[in-house]
Design a protein around this motif. Structure first.
Motif, PDB file in Angstrom:
ATOM      1  N   ALA A  13       0.840  -1.188   0.000  1.00  0.00           N
ATOM      2  CA  ALA A  13       0.000   0.000   0.000  1.00  0.00           C
ATOM      3  C   ALA A  13       0.881   1.246   0.000  1.00  0.00           C
ATOM      4  CB  ALA A  13      -0.909   0.014   1.221  1.00  0.00           C
ATOM      5  N   ARG A  14       0.664   2.117  -0.968  1.00  0.00           N
ATOM      6  CA  ARG A  14       1.412   3.372  -1.075  1.00  0.00           C
ATOM      7  C   ARG A  14       0.416   4.520  -1.060  1.00  0.00           C
ATOM      8  NH1 ARG A  14       6.407   1.976  -3.589  1.00  0.00           N
ATOM      9  NH2 ARG A  14       7.005  -0.007  -2.669  1.00  0.00           N
ATOM     10  N   GLY A  15       0.938   5.734  -1.108  1.00  0.00           N
ATOM     11  CA  GLY A  15       0.054   6.876  -1.038  1.00  0.00           C
ATOM     12  C   GLY A  15      -0.549   6.950   0.355  1.00  0.00           C
ATOM     13  N   GLU A  16      -1.666   7.605   0.452  1.00  0.00           N
ATOM     14  CA  GLU A  16      -2.339   7.772   1.745  1.00  0.00           C
ATOM     15  C   GLU A  16      -3.711   7.113   1.704  1.00  0.00           C
ATOM     16  OE1 GLU A  16      -4.356  11.324   4.458  1.00  0.00           O
ATOM     17  OE2 GLU A  16      -3.072  11.830   2.753  1.00  0.00           O
ATOM     18  N   SER A  40     -10.727  -5.584  -0.546  1.00  0.00           N
ATOM     19  CA  SER A  40     -11.856  -4.741  -0.954  1.00  0.00           C
ATOM     20  C   SER A  40     -11.311  -3.436  -1.522  1.00  0.00           C
ATOM     21  CB  SER A  40     -12.766  -4.454   0.234  1.00  0.00           C
ATOM     22  OG  SER A  40     -12.078  -3.677   1.207  1.00  0.00           O
ATOM     23  N   ARG A  41     -12.156  -2.724  -2.218  1.00  0.00           N
ATOM     24  CA  ARG A  41     -11.719  -1.427  -2.760  1.00  0.00           C
ATOM     25  C   ARG A  41     -11.799  -0.370  -1.665  1.00  0.00           C
ATOM     26  NH1 ARG A  41     -14.282   0.293  -8.191  1.00  0.00           N
ATOM     27  NH2 ARG A  41     -16.200  -0.757  -7.551  1.00  0.00           N
ATOM     28  N   ASN A  42     -10.755   0.432  -1.598  1.00  0.00           N
ATOM     29  CA  ASN A  42     -10.666   1.522  -0.634  1.00  0.00           C
ATOM     30  C   ASN A  42     -10.327   2.817  -1.353  1.00  0.00           C
ATOM     31  OD1 ASN A  42      -8.977  -0.846   1.415  1.00  0.00           O
ATOM     32  ND2 ASN A  42     -11.061  -0.131   1.777  1.00  0.00           N
ATOM     33  N   LEU A  43     -10.417   3.918  -0.621  1.00  0.00           N
ATOM     34  CA  LEU A  43     -10.065   5.223  -1.172  1.00  0.00           C
ATOM     35  C   LEU A  43      -8.631   5.581  -0.795  1.00  0.00           C
ATOM     36  CD1 LEU A  43     -13.334   7.243  -0.464  1.00  0.00           C
ATOM     37  CD2 LEU A  43     -12.614   6.150  -2.602  1.00  0.00           C
ATOM     38  N   TRP A  44      -7.895   6.062  -1.788  1.00  0.00           N
ATOM     39  CA  TRP A  44      -6.503   6.476  -1.618  1.00  0.00           C
ATOM     40  C   TRP A  44      -6.326   7.894  -2.131  1.00  0.00           C
ATOM     41  CZ3 TRP A  44      -2.720   3.276   0.491  1.00  0.00           C
ATOM     42  CH2 TRP A  44      -3.123   1.957   0.734  1.00  0.00           C
ATOM     43  N   ARG A  45      -5.353   8.574  -1.570  1.00  0.00           N
ATOM     44  CA  ARG A  45      -5.048   9.950  -1.981  1.00  0.00           C
ATOM     45  C   ARG A  45      -3.598  10.013  -2.456  1.00  0.00           C
ATOM     46  NH1 ARG A  45      -2.617  14.197   0.614  1.00  0.00           N
ATOM     47  NH2 ARG A  45      -3.268  16.304   0.021  1.00  0.00           N
ATOM     48  N   PHE A  46      -3.392  10.607  -3.645  1.00  0.00           N
ATOM     49  CA  PHE A  46      -2.066  10.737  -4.240  1.00  0.00           C
ATOM     50  C   PHE A  46      -1.830  12.185  -4.666  1.00  0.00           C
ATOM     51  CE2 PHE A  46      -3.216   6.314  -4.849  1.00  0.00           C
ATOM     52  CZ  PHE A  46      -2.058   5.648  -4.496  1.00  0.00           C
ATOM     53  N   ASP A  47      -0.591  12.478  -5.011  1.00  0.00           N
ATOM     54  CA  ASP A  47      -0.202  13.807  -5.477  1.00  0.00           C
ATOM     55  C   ASP A  47       0.437  13.660  -6.857  1.00  0.00           C
ATOM     56  OD1 ASP A  47       0.766  16.332  -5.946  1.00  0.00           O
ATOM     57  OD2 ASP A  47       1.873  16.512  -4.065  1.00  0.00           O
ATOM     58  N   ILE A  48      -0.199  14.229  -7.880  1.00  0.00           N
ATOM     59  CA  ILE A  48       0.343  14.161  -9.238  1.00  0.00           C
ATOM     60  C   ILE A  48       0.757  15.543  -9.721  1.00  0.00           C
ATOM     61  CG2 ILE A  48      -0.944  12.071  -9.836  1.00  0.00           C
ATOM     62  CD1 ILE A  48      -2.854  13.918 -11.467  1.00  0.00           C
ATOM     63  N   ALA A  49       1.045  16.458  -8.800  1.00  0.00           N
ATOM     64  CA  ALA A  49       1.411  17.826  -9.168  1.00  0.00           C
ATOM     65  C   ALA A  49       2.633  17.855 -10.078  1.00  0.00           C
ATOM     66  CB  ALA A  49       1.655  18.660  -7.913  1.00  0.00           C
ATOM     67  N   ASP A  50       3.625  17.000  -9.810  1.00  0.00           N
ATOM     68  CA  ASP A  50       4.839  16.992 -10.633  1.00  0.00           C
ATOM     69  C   ASP A  50       4.531  16.580 -12.072  1.00  0.00           C
ATOM     70  OD1 ASP A  50       6.321  17.797  -8.485  1.00  0.00           O
ATOM     71  OD2 ASP A  50       7.172  15.820  -8.050  1.00  0.00           O
ATOM     72  N   VAL A  51       3.611  15.631 -12.246  1.00  0.00           N
ATOM     73  CA  VAL A  51       3.216  15.205 -13.589  1.00  0.00           C
ATOM     74  C   VAL A  51       2.563  16.363 -14.331  1.00  0.00           C
ATOM     75  CG1 VAL A  51       1.757  13.612 -14.907  1.00  0.00           C
ATOM     76  CG2 VAL A  51       2.930  12.822 -12.838  1.00  0.00           C
TER      77      VAL A  51
END
Length: 329
Positions: free
Chosen positions: A26-29, A310-321
């Motif tokens: 698991a990565r991100g938040e 199960s499916r869960n909610l994750w938060r990521f940062d794609i600002a650099d992209v």
């Protein structure tokens, strides 16, 4: 179960069948572990412009009982979710907010006319729960008004999924329509002075590729969606396409970093902060064998945790992209 749900279920099964060593950590938040993200299915995050309220869908594993939930941030933590005031009776799912937060769109099988029959759809001779697009408007007292059906050709076929709204009111969504080919594709219904124009398919490549769950930039500079363009790590990954100077969409790019994994990633949505991306994923904890011997109690507790497949909610940062492609706040 709808063909779309069967496709997602197949993806989940494939991810769970992958070798343990190949499963991504698991990565991100993880969003609200144990509160928002649980051992049930959670997907389709919609965060208010102020970032203090979160709407999302919660359902059973078969996704036959979908309900829209709401949680408020209290003391830096998400509070216990409640059923949204406009949900809880019908098969309601996939909430999305307009960029100004004044409208919340969602899809539902509720009757188009009061007292009518629930919406159904048919594909390949199989009949299943259908969806039409609805919205609720924020009233002066801060509460949501009565759900309003969105009239127009976008609801033709009763298979409209994961709406996303641009600042000018254009609605992007995924659907299977006569020009979709064998898979699902992404469409846009332009807002006009007389409602919504006939949906147009977004040209992203050959129609043999499945494309779902658009998340449109409010200024329509880029589009994030779920699919498989031939280089997916799992059954479905997240891609981004940038609008070109001539108005067409560029070649979809596989999102880099930890956003994608060998598990299923879908239902992306943009948060209120630049580069903030919410994702639904069924990535899970790695299980190594032999494991510490479970008792009935520890097994039940572990299998009810969020990272149980199960499916869960994750938060990521794609600002650099975004910055790398000339997009700024």
């Amino acid at each position: 179960m709808s063909p779309r749900s069967l496709l997602l279920a197949a993806g989940i099964a494939a991810a769970l069948a992958a070798p343990v060593a190949a499963r991504a950590q698991a990565r991100g938040e993880l969003v609200g572990p144990g509160t928002i993200s649980t051992g049930l299915q959670e997907t389709s995050a919609a965060v208010t412009p102020g970032g203090d309220t979160l709407y999302f869908m919660r359902s059973d594993f078969a996704e036959r009982d979908d309900t829209i939930m709401v949680s408020h941030r209290v003391g830096g933590h998400w509070g216990a979710p409640q059923v949204a005031a406009f949900s809880g009776e019908w098969h309601d799912s996939e909430p999305t907010l307009s960029p100004d937060g004044r409208r919340l769109y969602f899809v539902s099988n509720r009757p188009v006319q009061p007292g009518g029959a629930p919406v159904t759809a048919e594909m390949g001779g199989h009949r299943f729960t259908g969806t039409n697009l609805w919205y609720v408007q924020r009233e002066a007292n801060g509460r949501w008004g009565t759900p309003v059906h969105v009239d127009g050709a976008l609801n033709d076929g009763a298979m409209i999924y994961n709406p996303s709204v641009a600042a000018n009111g254009d609605i992007y969504f995924s659907a299977h329509r006569p020009d979709s080919g064998a898979a699902y594709q992404i469409y846009v219904a332009r807002r006009t002075t007389n409602g919504y124009a006939k949906p147009q398919r977004i040209e992203l490549g050959e129609l043999s590729r499945n494309r779902m769950d658009p998340a449109i930039d409010p200024q329509q500079r880029f589009l994030v969606y779920a699919g498989n363009e031939g280089d997916s790590l799992g059954s479905a990954d997240l891609y981004i396409a940038f609008r070109q100077p001539d108005g067409r969409w560029g070649k979809p790019l596989h999102l880099p970093g930890d956003v994608n994994s060998p598990s299923l990633e879908n239902a992306p949505s943009l948060g209120p902060h630049f580069g903030e991306l919410y994702v639904s994923s069924n990535r899970r904890d790695v299980v190594s064998f032999p494991k510490p011997r479970d008792s009935a109690a520890t097994l039940e507790q572990r299998l009810q945790q969020p990272l149980n497949g199960s499916r869960n909610l994750w938060r990521f940062d794609i600002a650099d992209v975004l910055r790398a492609h000339g997009i700024s706040p």
